[in-house]
Design a protein around this motif. Sequence first.
Motif: not given
Length: 207
Positions: A126-133, A159-167
Amino acid sequence: MVPVKSLHRAKSRLLGAADRGRRDPGAHAALALALALDTLTAAANAPGVRRVVAVTSDAEVASAVREIGVASVPDIPGGGLNAALRHGARLLREADPTARIGALQADLPALRAAELGAAIAASEGGRAHCPDRQGTGTTLLLSSATEELDPHFGPGSSAAHTASGARALLGDWPSLRCDVDTEEDLTIAAALGLGRHTSGRLCAPRP
């Protein structure tokens, strides 16, 4: 994809970190390049990664990445990071319409291939992202096979990526989350273990 700025503009907050009294005018650019090369090397060896491409319009960067077996595509001059990533994603999707696209920051000199592979696996396609430290930025953004990458890098990008639907992917991947913007970040990355390009640059003997 790994976007790499022109070396003379990259990593301004690290100015002086590579010099350390050597008075080498090329030290900073060489360090910025080393960070990118270690990131690219780890990414190329990560499970689940089929192809790695640097997005850059810097001829020196393009030449250096070819030497480690990585292809490059030109950036859109003046468009900024998100425009560069959208451009690179379009090129990759044109070559393979069902490709899953990932964007990885170029300043992860301690990156372990196994950690990147584990994060990709945890995204479950799925669409997702890894936050930095710090939990505010983003080090890795993944599309799905059917969705666009839709990058929102910049201040508050997690936060912007989460809001766009990236887990958000929150596994135990310290090297993947350790991007380097400051000397403090570089010290933390060094404790994790730097890649050979960065460690060689920082430990190079003084002329």
